[in-house]
Design an enzyme around this catalytic site. Sequence first.
Site, short mmCIF file in Angstrom:
data_model
loop_
_atom_site.label_atom_id
_atom_site.label_comp_id
_atom_site.label_asym_id
_atom_site.label_seq_id
_atom_site.Cartn_x
_atom_site.Cartn_y
_atom_site.Cartn_z
N ASN A 65 8.18 -8.95 7.04
CA ASN A 65 7.22 -7.98 6.49
C ASN A 65 7.15 -6.82 7.46
O ASN A 65 6.83 -7.01 8.64
CB ASN A 65 5.82 -8.60 6.36
CG ASN A 65 5.76 -9.73 5.34
OD1 ASN A 65 6.77 -10.11 4.75
ND2 ASN A 65 4.57 -10.27 5.13
N ARG A 78 7.22 -12.87 -5.65
CA ARG A 78 6.60 -13.63 -4.55
C ARG A 78 5.09 -13.62 -4.76
O ARG A 78 4.47 -12.56 -4.74
CB ARG A 78 6.98 -12.99 -3.20
CG ARG A 78 6.29 -13.66 -2.05
CD ARG A 78 6.65 -13.07 -0.69
NE ARG A 78 5.75 -13.69 0.25
CZ ARG A 78 5.01 -13.04 1.15
NH1 ARG A 78 5.11 -11.73 1.28
NH2 ARG A 78 4.18 -13.70 1.92
N GLU A 84 7.95 -8.15 2.46
CA GLU A 84 6.93 -7.14 2.14
C GLU A 84 7.37 -5.80 2.70
O GLU A 84 7.77 -5.71 3.87
CB GLU A 84 5.56 -7.47 2.74
CG GLU A 84 4.82 -8.56 2.03
CD GLU A 84 3.42 -8.78 2.60
OE1 GLU A 84 2.82 -7.84 3.17
OE2 GLU A 84 2.95 -9.93 2.50
N GLU A 131 2.52 -14.05 7.53
CA GLU A 131 2.05 -13.27 8.66
C GLU A 131 1.08 -14.04 9.57
O GLU A 131 -0.08 -13.64 9.74
CB GLU A 131 1.38 -11.97 8.18
CG GLU A 131 2.35 -11.06 7.44
CD GLU A 131 1.73 -9.74 6.99
OE1 GLU A 131 0.50 -9.59 7.05
OE2 GLU A 131 2.48 -8.85 6.58
N HIS A 160 -1.48 -17.82 2.38
CA HIS A 160 -1.67 -16.37 2.60
C HIS A 160 -3.15 -16.16 2.94
O HIS A 160 -3.88 -15.48 2.23
CB HIS A 160 -1.24 -15.61 1.35
CG HIS A 160 -0.94 -14.14 1.59
ND1 HIS A 160 0.27 -13.56 1.29
CD2 HIS A 160 -1.70 -13.15 2.09
CE1 HIS A 160 0.24 -12.27 1.58
NE2 HIS A 160 -0.94 -11.99 2.08
N TYR A 187 5.78 -2.70 7.99
CA TYR A 187 5.04 -1.52 7.54
C TYR A 187 5.25 -0.32 8.45
O TYR A 187 5.47 0.77 7.98
CB TYR A 187 3.54 -1.86 7.39
CG TYR A 187 3.32 -2.78 6.21
CD1 TYR A 187 3.11 -2.26 4.94
CD2 TYR A 187 3.39 -4.16 6.34
CE1 TYR A 187 2.96 -3.09 3.82
CE2 TYR A 187 3.24 -5.00 5.23
CZ TYR A 187 3.03 -4.46 3.99
OH TYR A 187 2.90 -5.26 2.89
O1 IFM Z 1 -2.09 -6.59 1.66
C1 IFM Z 1 -1.47 -7.03 2.83
C2 IFM Z 1 -0.83 -8.39 2.62
O2 IFM Z 1 -1.76 -9.32 2.20
C3 IFM Z 1 -0.21 -8.87 3.91
N1 IFM Z 1 0.68 -7.89 4.47
C4 IFM Z 1 0.20 -6.54 4.57
C5 IFM Z 1 -0.38 -6.07 3.25
C6 IFM Z 1 -0.90 -4.61 3.38
O3 IFM Z 1 -1.90 -4.54 4.34
#
Ligand code: IFM
Length: 442
Positions: A289, A79, A351, A168, A123, A291
């Site tokens: 995505n 990606r 992600e 995002e 992006h 985290y």
């Molecule tokens: O690096 C970023 C990415 O560009 C978008 N999602 C989160 C990642 C980590 O912060």
Amino acid sequence: MTHPMPVFPADFRWGVSTSAYQIEGAAAADGRGPSIWDTFAHSPGRIVDGSTGDEACDHYHRYAEDVALLAGLGVSAYRFSIAWPRVQPTGAGPANQAGLDFYDRLVDELLGHGVDPVATLFHWDLPQALEDAGGWLNRDTATRFAEYADLVAARLGDRVKLWITLNEPFIHMSLGHGMGVHAPGRMLLFDAFPVAHHQLLGHGLAVSALRARGSSPVAIANNYSPVRLAGGTDADRAAGAAYDALHNRLFTDPLLGLGYPEEPGFDPALVRDGDLDVIAAPIDVLGVNYYNPTGIRAAEEGSPLPFEIVPLDGYPRTAFDWPVVPDGLRDLLLQLRDRYGAALPPIQVTESGCAYDDVPDADGRVADPERIAYLAGHLRAVHEAIAAGVEVTGYFVWSLLDNWEWAEGFTKRFGLVHVDYATQRRTPKSSYAWFRDQVIRP
Ligand code: IFM
């Protein structure tokens, strides 16, 4: 430490992700115009280490070496994002063929190595000329975005295996337009809502443009953060619901045909007749995505926000100080299924990853056991969600390479591959070998 791992379906898509401004460099090559991130990074005080993405990982010139790294990893998909200002240096008008040539070469190199190209159209690197005309606060940017999507599809539509319209949009709205810590650096708080609507409108128009060119399947990559309440009062629960609506539902409810949630106080006057139908154009995949979750409690009297974000204690933390909570990914996937039911398309985790202070040892090797543990935990969480009946068909690690982490500059390393920014030398970390062993199972 070993990490016993479950077996994933044979057709599961294994991938890694990157984005244009974070890795390409070559900021002025072949007619590329300036983006809002060039402007922002070159403004004093915006980036913690004073760096810019002018050179980044020099991927523009080293893409063949990077595709060889992908091939060595055994992934079935890569990606990447396309820089709008390479294709339309001022955000309008005919395509800059020299800019598209780069992606043409990259796509062919990927296919030549048996790796599916997964292309993100936006992006965060909006052409500066569009920002000068109001950027995503201006409804016209949505129309411009669909025209750009058409130009890219005309050139690459026969070979890209999955299109992702936006990356995002919540983060681009909140950090870029609400709080001013990302480009374009606006601090509008809740007055940033038009940025949500216009991005979503641009997404819907781009879906039509791609389909008109016969280019599919089509997805969007949303950032999600499940809420963990830090208190048990009614006010805490109301605060949790407000944050959940803002971060997790504002972009997904309208995409999946439910219209905008009421909680964040979205101004309905923004939404013209027919907009919600455009936004709800069917997509083939929902990109997720993830985290970390967000700790929330009720806000103090007089706060401008209807919630307060609090640290989540008791978890290991990454170099970004983000808590490591693999169960949050499982909970999120189950929550999406429960919330949207039959309206939810198959999910791909577009992600997932972590930053650590990875340093080569005296022999030049880079051991990153924390990243291996992180990925093992998150993959197990995905497997648990699949076992519980959620249709998850892929997982992409963020990121292939250490790269330029927006306002954090070069200070945060997310890669499976270490990059020495002075020499551009790439060194696969121990997580690279570990991930390869998950992808290529005996
Ligand atoms: O690096 C970023 C990415 O560009 C978008 N999602 C989160 C990642 C980590 O912060």
